[in-house]
Design a protein around this motif. Structure first.
Motif, PDB file in Angstrom:
ATOM      1  N   GLU A   1      -3.530  -0.830   4.205  1.00 15.53           N
ATOM      2  CA  GLU A   1      -4.434  -0.638   3.065  1.00 15.53           C
ATOM      3  C   GLU A   1      -5.072   0.642   3.200  1.00 15.53           C
ATOM      4  O   GLU A   1      -5.237   1.232   2.188  1.00 15.53           O
ATOM      5  CB  GLU A   1      -5.286  -1.928   2.770  1.00 15.53           C
TER       6      GLU A   1
ATOM      7  N   MET B   1      -4.595   3.704   0.666  1.00 15.12           N
ATOM      8  CA  MET B   1      -5.583   4.310  -0.001  1.00 15.12           C
ATOM      9  C   MET B   1      -5.794   5.691   0.017  1.00 15.12           C
ATOM     10  O   MET B   1      -6.046   6.654  -0.745  1.00 15.12           O
ATOM     11  CB  MET B   1      -7.052   3.775   0.360  1.00 15.12           C
TER      12      MET B   1
ATOM     13  N   GLU C   1      -6.912  -0.579  -4.075  1.00 17.77           N
ATOM     14  CA  GLU C   1      -6.743  -0.620  -2.418  1.00 17.77           C
ATOM     15  C   GLU C   1      -8.128  -0.709  -1.790  1.00 17.77           C
ATOM     16  O   GLU C   1      -8.066  -1.435  -0.754  1.00 17.77           O
ATOM     17  CB  GLU C   1      -6.240   0.706  -1.915  1.00 17.77           C
TER      18      GLU C   1
ATOM     19  N   HIS D   1      -8.648  -4.358  -1.815  1.00 19.15           N
ATOM     20  CA  HIS D   1      -7.821  -5.295  -0.626  1.00 19.15           C
ATOM     21  C   HIS D   1      -8.510  -4.868   0.649  1.00 19.15           C
ATOM     22  O   HIS D   1      -8.424  -5.871   1.329  1.00 19.15           O
ATOM     23  CB  HIS D   1      -6.441  -4.593  -0.729  1.00 19.15           C
TER      24      HIS D   1
ATOM     25  N   ASN E   1       4.743  -3.118   1.808  1.00 20.03           N
ATOM     26  CA  ASN E   1       3.622  -3.717   1.659  1.00 20.03           C
ATOM     27  C   ASN E   1       3.956  -5.102   1.409  1.00 20.03           C
ATOM     28  O   ASN E   1       3.446  -5.887   2.069  1.00 20.03           O
ATOM     29  CB  ASN E   1       2.610  -3.092   0.819  1.00 20.03           C
TER      30      ASN E   1
ATOM     31  N   ASN F   1      -3.489 -10.224  -2.269  1.00 20.05           N
ATOM     32  CA  ASN F   1      -3.058  -8.854  -1.939  1.00 20.05           C
ATOM     33  C   ASN F   1      -1.530  -8.576  -2.101  1.00 20.05           C
ATOM     34  O   ASN F   1      -1.347  -7.460  -2.596  1.00 20.05           O
ATOM     35  CB  ASN F   1      -3.275  -8.207  -0.503  1.00 20.05           C
TER      36      ASN F   1
ATOM     37  N   SER G   1       0.501  -6.043  -5.112  1.00 17.74           N
ATOM     38  CA  SER G   1       1.254  -5.449  -4.864  1.00 17.74           C
ATOM     39  C   SER G   1       2.680  -5.475  -5.803  1.00 17.74           C
ATOM     40  O   SER G   1       3.215  -4.637  -6.251  1.00 17.74           O
ATOM     41  CB  SER G   1       1.736  -5.208  -3.282  1.00 17.74           C
TER      42      SER G   1
END
Length: 159
Positions: free
Chosen positions: A45, A49, A72, A75, A120, A143, A147
């Motif tokens: 994460e 980001m 992000e 997360h 991810n 999360n 995604s």
């Protein structure tokens, strides 16, 4: 009567606060495997980001980056809260700005991010197969769902 209600409500509130505090303290220790999963998840994460922020810095307030960079952060915060709940130090990002590649166009960047979101999702799939505490499982599922259902479609439309 009103004072009695206030007192009872106050006692219930205090009891729930102390119960939550005791629950956090008495949380079972995490296995090394789950600690590793948490660390890898938060590092992934952090990397995302940083990449999204570098893209914004290069191309300006472009979509979908301006929306997803905030996600992000959320997360990361949800993962950091897990570290804190289990009495673990929240790891710092291992990523250096110089390690993050930028692309010559937003479209090329989106194609890269599309694959990064697939990776991810696979990362969370791998860890969701573990025996996880309920709170860790919930964060991983949330999360992963973001995604899959939000980030991936945004990058599909962008590339």
């Amino acid at each position: 009567m009103k004072n009695s209600i206030k007192i009872v409500f106050g006692l219930l509130l205090m009891t729930s606060i102390f119960a939550c505090k005791d629950e956090a303290i008495s949380s079972p220790a995490l296995t090394n495997e789950v600690k590793l999963a948490l660390n890898e998840a938060i590092q992934d994460e952090y990397k995302a980001m940083l990449f999204y922020q570098k893209t914004i810095d290069k191309f300006g307030q472009v979509t979908p980056y301006v929306n997803i960079v905030d996600a992000e952060v959320k997360h990361q915060q949800s993962l950091a809260k897990l570290f804190q709940n289990y009495g673990l130090e929240v790891p710092m990002s291992q990523w250096k700005d110089s390690e993050i590649t930028t692309f010559s166009s937003v479209q090329a960047s989106c194609a890269n991010c599309y694959q990064a979101e697939i990776d991810n999702i696979a990362l969370y799939d791998k860890y969701l197969s573990l025996d996880l505490p309920d709170d860790v499982r919930k964060v991983f599922e949330n999360n992963r769902a973001a995604s899959l259902n939000k980030h991936l479609p945004a990058f599909t439309n962008c590339k």
